[in-house]
Design a protein around this motif. Structure first.
Motif, PDB file in Angstrom:
ATOM      1  N   ILE A  18       0.862  -1.177   0.000  1.00 29.14           N
ATOM      2  CA  ILE A  18       0.000   0.000   0.000  1.00 29.14           C
ATOM      3  C   ILE A  18       0.897   1.225   0.000  1.00 29.14           C
ATOM      4  O   ILE A  18       1.719   1.401   0.906  1.00 29.14           O
ATOM      5  CB  ILE A  18      -0.922   0.037   1.232  1.00 29.14           C
ATOM      6  N   GLU A  19       0.765   2.047  -0.991  1.00 35.39           N
ATOM      7  CA  GLU A  19       1.626   3.222  -1.115  1.00 35.39           C
ATOM      8  C   GLU A  19       1.461   4.137   0.103  1.00 35.39           C
ATOM      9  O   GLU A  19       0.349   4.461   0.511  1.00 35.39           O
ATOM     10  CB  GLU A  19       1.298   3.990  -2.393  1.00 35.39           C
ATOM     11  N   GLY A  20       2.578   4.515   0.676  1.00 35.76           N
ATOM     12  CA  GLY A  20       2.570   5.413   1.825  1.00 35.76           C
ATOM     13  C   GLY A  20       2.419   4.722   3.167  1.00 35.76           C
ATOM     14  O   GLY A  20       2.599   5.357   4.214  1.00 35.76           O
ATOM     15  N   ALA A  21       2.083   3.431   3.148  1.00 36.47           N
ATOM     16  CA  ALA A  21       1.895   2.695   4.402  1.00 36.47           C
ATOM     17  C   ALA A  21       3.221   2.101   4.875  1.00 36.47           C
ATOM     18  O   ALA A  21       4.170   1.970   4.098  1.00 36.47           O
ATOM     19  CB  ALA A  21       0.868   1.584   4.215  1.00 36.47           C
ATOM     20  N   LYS A  22       3.287   1.754   6.137  1.00 35.83           N
ATOM     21  CA  LYS A  22       4.477   1.106   6.678  1.00 35.83           C
ATOM     22  C   LYS A  22       4.681  -0.225   5.964  1.00 35.83           C
ATOM     23  O   LYS A  22       3.720  -0.949   5.684  1.00 35.83           O
ATOM     24  CB  LYS A  22       4.330   0.871   8.181  1.00 35.83           C
ATOM     25  N   HIS A  23       5.908  -0.541   5.656  1.00 38.18           N
ATOM     26  CA  HIS A  23       6.181  -1.768   4.921  1.00 38.18           C
ATOM     27  C   HIS A  23       7.329  -2.535   5.568  1.00 38.18           C
ATOM     28  O   HIS A  23       8.121  -1.967   6.344  1.00 38.18           O
ATOM     29  CB  HIS A  23       6.526  -1.445   3.467  1.00 38.18           C
ATOM     30  N   PRO A  24       7.456  -3.825   5.289  1.00 34.34           N
ATOM     31  CA  PRO A  24       8.529  -4.613   5.891  1.00 34.34           C
ATOM     32  C   PRO A  24       9.884  -4.292   5.281  1.00 34.34           C
ATOM     33  O   PRO A  24       9.975  -3.652   4.227  1.00 34.34           O
ATOM     34  CB  PRO A  24       8.108  -6.062   5.588  1.00 34.34           C
ATOM     35  N   THR A  25      10.925  -4.752   5.936  1.00 32.42           N
ATOM     36  CA  THR A  25      12.299  -4.610   5.475  1.00 32.42           C
ATOM     37  C   THR A  25      12.937  -6.001   5.524  1.00 32.42           C
ATOM     38  O   THR A  25      12.337  -6.957   6.048  1.00 32.42           O
ATOM     39  CB  THR A  25      13.091  -3.660   6.378  1.00 32.42           C
ATOM     40  N   PRO A  26      14.144  -6.165   5.003  1.00 33.75           N
ATOM     41  CA  PRO A  26      14.793  -7.479   5.128  1.00 33.75           C
ATOM     42  C   PRO A  26      14.853  -7.977   6.568  1.00 33.75           C
ATOM     43  O   PRO A  26      14.744  -9.179   6.820  1.00 33.75           O
ATOM     44  CB  PRO A  26      16.193  -7.217   4.554  1.00 33.75           C
ATOM     45  N   TYR A  27      14.995  -7.055   7.520  1.00 28.09           N
ATOM     46  CA  TYR A  27      15.061  -7.460   8.927  1.00 28.09           C
ATOM     47  C   TYR A  27      13.743  -8.049   9.416  1.00 28.09           C
ATOM     48  O   TYR A  27      13.702  -8.769  10.413  1.00 28.09           O
ATOM     49  CB  TYR A  27      15.456  -6.265   9.795  1.00 28.09           C
ATOM     50  N   SER A  28      12.660  -7.763   8.707  1.00 25.76           N
ATOM     51  CA  SER A  28      11.363  -8.322   9.086  1.00 25.76           C
ATOM     52  C   SER A  28      11.356  -9.838   8.986  1.00 25.76           C
ATOM     53  O   SER A  28      10.567 -10.504   9.661  1.00 25.76           O
ATOM     54  CB  SER A  28      10.256  -7.746   8.202  1.00 25.76           C
ATOM     55  N   LEU A  29      12.230 -10.402   8.149  1.00 27.62           N
ATOM     56  CA  LEU A  29      12.312 -11.852   8.041  1.00 27.62           C
ATOM     57  C   LEU A  29      12.870 -12.461   9.322  1.00 27.62           C
ATOM     58  O   LEU A  29      12.488 -13.565   9.721  1.00 27.62           O
ATOM     59  CB  LEU A  29      13.168 -12.249   6.838  1.00 27.62           C
ATOM     60  N   ARG A  30      13.776 -11.747   9.979  1.00 27.74           N
ATOM     61  CA  ARG A  30      14.288 -12.188  11.293  1.00 27.74           C
ATOM     62  C   ARG A  30      13.181 -12.115  12.335  1.00 27.74           C
ATOM     63  O   ARG A  30      13.006 -13.043  13.140  1.00 27.74           O
ATOM     64  CB  ARG A  30      15.474 -11.324  11.701  1.00 27.74           C
ATOM     65  N   HIS A  31      12.431 -11.013  12.325  1.00 31.55           N
ATOM     66  CA  HIS A  31      11.290 -10.896  13.251  1.00 31.55           C
ATOM     67  C   HIS A  31      10.298 -12.038  13.027  1.00 31.55           C
ATOM     68  O   HIS A  31       9.772 -12.605  13.983  1.00 31.55           O
ATOM     69  CB  HIS A  31      10.577  -9.561  13.040  1.00 31.55           C
TER      70      HIS A  31
END
Length: 333
Positions: free
Chosen positions: A249-262
């Protein structure tokens, strides 16, 4: 057991509590010991009581705040945990500070990916490289092999992003199905065993990389075959693929590579809780897998699970009284 000698009638209870916390993987030094030291002194100067009563504890809280200029969040967790410990060990009248002393947890608003999002991300990544398999501008220098393997390793093992990028081929034993994380945060090493399917995938991956970079010592080499220092390239590709998923979703919070660790950490906690297993007993193993030096950092993920997955909140709630309330977030913990 510690350099501090407790002298009040509460000394035996205090020392037993400290032994319990350390047996659970906590260092339990500095701040908690500081609190308990002054609690012990307070007991000596206020009648030297033998019971951990409401009058004693609330009186100490007020005194400690006024005399030491401390905020509640600096010490209230230690007092609450001690009260819960005493109750759990047979002292049913022990006082546990209530909601009037409730501290606000510090849990950063990180992105916890759902299983559907994980499936969508890897599906879009594989589709992208299949469709671009003949495009040398996309598949140059093995990026079509490096990126998919790198992100699958993060997802399957929960290693830190830099730990994966700096992994040497000599630290990866795919025949025995393990990887060694060397000189990581705090100069600590650890060995992680991997699943059969991941090992098989990485064997094929490494065969391709060795053909391209026969002299490289790095498992995920840069475009020049050197140590991969550029974290931004991985993050940019992750974002590129995320935008192709139906969850973007444009403008919304999005995951990062570190989200895979989470996701690795929270998925394990959810699985244990959903299966009715003892989450508390599993946490030391998760702590070692994640490379945490203290179990407090691992318990951060229990808070994340409670924030994002209400259906198992009740199953984790019994841990609340014996674990820290204030968790400091560090992107590289």
């Amino acid at each position: 057991m510690s350099e501090v000698i407790f002298k009040s009638s509460m000394a035996e209870k205090i020392e037993g509590f400290i032994r319990f916390k350390r047996s659970q993987g906590y260092k339990y030094d500095v701040a908690p010991i500081y609190t308990l030291r002054y609690f012990d002194e307070y007991c000596l100067t206020h009648g030297n009581p033998t019971e951990y009563s409401e009058r004693l504890v609330t009186g100490f809280i007020i005194h400690f705040q006024e005399k030491r200029n401390f905020k509640k969040c600096d010490f209230i967790s230690t007092l609450r945990e001690m009260g819960s410990y005493l109750r759990a060990t047979g002292n049913s009248s022990a006082y546990v500070p209530g909601k009037e002393f409730q501290t606000k947890r510090h849990v950063k608003n990180v992105y916890v990916m759902s299983e559907e999002e994980i499936i969508a991300f890897f599906g879009e990544m594989d589709r992208y490289y299949y469709e671009k398999r003949d495009d040398q501008s996309v598949c140059h220098c093995g990026r079509n092999f490096v990126y998919p393997a790198y992100f699958r390793l993060l997802h399957a093992t929960g290693v830190r992003t830099f730990e994966a990028r700096w992994l040497k081929s000599s630290d990866v034993n795919l025949d025995q199905k393990y990887i060694d994380i060397m000189n990581s945060k705090g100069n600590r090493d650890r060995r992680l065993y991997i699943r059969d399917d991941l090992a098989d995938y990485l064997i094929k991956y490494h065969e391709q990389i060795i053909r391209m970079f026969p002299d490289t010592e790095w498992f995920f080499p840069s475009v020049e075959g050197m140590k991969c220092e550029n974290a931004g390239a991985f993050a940019a590709f992750f974002n590129k693929i995320w935008k192709k998923t139906p969850f973007y979703i444009e403008g919304a919070k999005h995951p990062t590579p570190y989200s895979l660790r989470h996701h690795f950490a929270t998925a394990n906690i959810i699985r244990w809780a959903s299966n009715g297993e003892d989450v508390h007993a599993h946490l030391p193993y998760l702590m070692r897998a994640m490379g945490h030096s203290e179990i407090e950092a691992t318990y951060y993920y229990v808070h994340l699970v409670q924030e994002h997955y209400g259906m198992i909140k009740e199953k984790c709630s019994e841990l609340e009284d014996l674990f820290p309330e204030v968790i400091k977030y560090d992107e590289n913990f």
